[in-house]
Design a protein around this motif. Structure first.
Motif, PDB file in Angstrom:
ATOM      1  N   ALA A  86       0.736  -1.230  -0.121  1.00  0.00           N
ATOM      2  CA  ALA A  86      -0.049  -0.041   0.131  1.00  0.00           C
ATOM      3  C   ALA A  86       0.812   1.286  -0.161  1.00  0.00           C
ATOM      4  O   ALA A  86       0.401   2.284  -0.326  1.00  0.00           O
ATOM      5  CB  ALA A  86      -0.969   0.012   1.283  1.00  0.00           C
ATOM      6  N   ARG A  87       2.034   1.287   0.474  1.00  0.00           N
ATOM      7  CA  ARG A  87       3.073   2.327   0.289  1.00  0.00           C
ATOM      8  C   ARG A  87       3.274   2.832  -1.115  1.00  0.00           C
ATOM      9  O   ARG A  87       3.714   3.936  -1.294  1.00  0.00           O
ATOM     10  CB  ARG A  87       4.362   1.984   1.019  1.00  0.00           C
ATOM     11  CG  ARG A  87       5.216   1.184   0.284  1.00  0.00           C
ATOM     12  CD  ARG A  87       6.658   1.016   0.843  1.00  0.00           C
ATOM     13  NE  ARG A  87       7.443   1.306  -0.244  1.00  0.00           N
ATOM     14  CZ  ARG A  87       8.806   1.541   0.165  1.00  0.00           C
ATOM     15  NH1 ARG A  87       9.369   1.640   1.272  1.00  0.00           N
ATOM     16  NH2 ARG A  87       9.718   1.686  -0.737  1.00  0.00           N
ATOM     17  N   TYR A  88       3.090   1.962  -2.005  1.00  0.00           N
ATOM     18  CA  TYR A  88       3.116   2.548  -3.571  1.00  0.00           C
ATOM     19  C   TYR A  88       2.045   3.207  -4.047  1.00  0.00           C
ATOM     20  O   TYR A  88       2.120   3.649  -5.025  1.00  0.00           O
ATOM     21  CB  TYR A  88       3.630   1.187  -4.389  1.00  0.00           C
ATOM     22  CG  TYR A  88       4.609   0.523  -4.018  1.00  0.00           C
ATOM     23  CD1 TYR A  88       5.902   1.125  -4.268  1.00  0.00           C
ATOM     24  CD2 TYR A  88       4.751  -0.487  -3.307  1.00  0.00           C
ATOM     25  CE1 TYR A  88       7.154   0.700  -3.997  1.00  0.00           C
ATOM     26  CE2 TYR A  88       5.959  -1.326  -3.109  1.00  0.00           C
ATOM     27  CZ  TYR A  88       7.178  -0.641  -3.301  1.00  0.00           C
ATOM     28  OH  TYR A  88       8.302  -1.360  -2.989  1.00  0.00           O
ATOM     29  N   VAL A  89       0.894   3.292  -3.183  1.00  0.00           N
ATOM     30  CA  VAL A  89      -0.144   4.113  -3.594  1.00  0.00           C
ATOM     31  C   VAL A  89       0.182   5.548  -3.598  1.00  0.00           C
ATOM     32  O   VAL A  89       0.358   5.938  -2.552  1.00  0.00           O
ATOM     33  CB  VAL A  89      -1.430   3.820  -2.721  1.00  0.00           C
ATOM     34  CG1 VAL A  89      -2.888   4.446  -3.202  1.00  0.00           C
ATOM     35  CG2 VAL A  89      -1.965   2.151  -2.891  1.00  0.00           C
ATOM     36  N   ASN A  90       0.141   6.387  -4.642  1.00  0.00           N
ATOM     37  CA  ASN A  90       0.380   7.576  -4.744  1.00  0.00           C
ATOM     38  C   ASN A  90      -0.962   8.593  -4.359  1.00  0.00           C
ATOM     39  O   ASN A  90      -1.940   8.188  -4.301  1.00  0.00           O
ATOM     40  CB  ASN A  90       0.728   8.015  -6.225  1.00  0.00           C
ATOM     41  CG  ASN A  90       2.559   7.551  -6.294  1.00  0.00           C
ATOM     42  OD1 ASN A  90       3.142   7.544  -5.695  1.00  0.00           O
ATOM     43  ND2 ASN A  90       2.473   6.912  -7.567  1.00  0.00           N
ATOM     44  N   HIS A  91      -0.440   9.767  -3.880  1.00  0.00           N
ATOM     45  CA  HIS A  91      -1.444  10.669  -3.721  1.00  0.00           C
ATOM     46  C   HIS A  91      -2.284  11.162  -5.085  1.00  0.00           C
ATOM     47  O   HIS A  91      -1.588  11.553  -6.018  1.00  0.00           O
ATOM     48  CB  HIS A  91      -0.836  12.130  -3.028  1.00  0.00           C
ATOM     49  CG  HIS A  91      -1.596  13.151  -2.847  1.00  0.00           C
ATOM     50  ND1 HIS A  91      -2.630  13.419  -1.901  1.00  0.00           N
ATOM     51  CD2 HIS A  91      -1.804  14.399  -3.883  1.00  0.00           C
ATOM     52  CE1 HIS A  91      -3.164  14.558  -2.203  1.00  0.00           C
ATOM     53  NE2 HIS A  91      -2.664  15.273  -3.338  1.00  0.00           N
TER      54      HIS A  91
END
Ligand SMILES: [Zn+2]
Length: 168
Positions: A86-91
């Motif tokens: 989930a840390r790869y999900v960008n803003h």
């Protein structure tokens, strides 16, 4: 004696099994890596959990990482481990997913129908935006589009109605 030179290639048929039952993959985005849908993800469906060490906020505040997710007034999840997909999900300022906290679990859920190939994004919130994005400018698709509209139509700006959000 007949030679038996029959190759056994026919038995090793190409495997077409997908390596993952997850509906997404990590891929190249405008701002580094991002998470992309590989299957249709319906609005309202759970996508991925943001996982990591649970730390008291005062400890998390000392850490030098951007991958912190405050779940409440006391606790923060340190999501810097690479296992945390989930840390790869960008803003994005106009996201197709959102992060909800339920009993200190951070769940990322689709708020729109996400098509295969679409980048999965959620809004990181004002604190993160001001701390890490504001200075160099937001590079999300919505802001990128806005900028090019401003560039091409610098005259006759029309006031837009309030942000449209489909009710359900
Ligand atoms: Zn933006």
């Amino acid at each position: 004696m007949p030679k038996t030179t029959l190759s056994s290639k026919t038995s090793s048929s190409a495997k077409t099994t997908s390596t993952s039952r997850r509906p997404f993959r990590v891929g190249r985005a405008k701002t580094g890596l991002g998470l992309f849908a590989t299957k249709l993800i319906r609005k309202g469906s759970f996508i991925v959990r943001y996982i990591g060490r649970m730390l008291p906020n005062r400890i998390a505040d000392e850490l030098d990482t951007k991958y912190l997710f405050e779940v409440n007034a006391r606790w923060t999840v340190d999501g810097s481990n690479r296992k945390n997909i989930a840390r790869y999900v960008n803003h994005s300022c106009r996201p197709n997913a959102e992060a909800d906290v339920k009993k200190r679990k951070i769940l990322i859920t689709a708020i729109k129908t996400i098509n295969p190939g679409d980048e999965i994004t959620y809004n990181y919130g004002r604190d993160y935006f001001n701390a890490f994005i504001k200075d160099h400018g937001c590079r999300c698709a919505a802001c990128h589009q806005k900028k090019s509209v401003v560039r091409s139509k610098h005259k006759g700006r029309k006031k837009r109605k309030g942000s449209k959000r489909p009710k359900h």
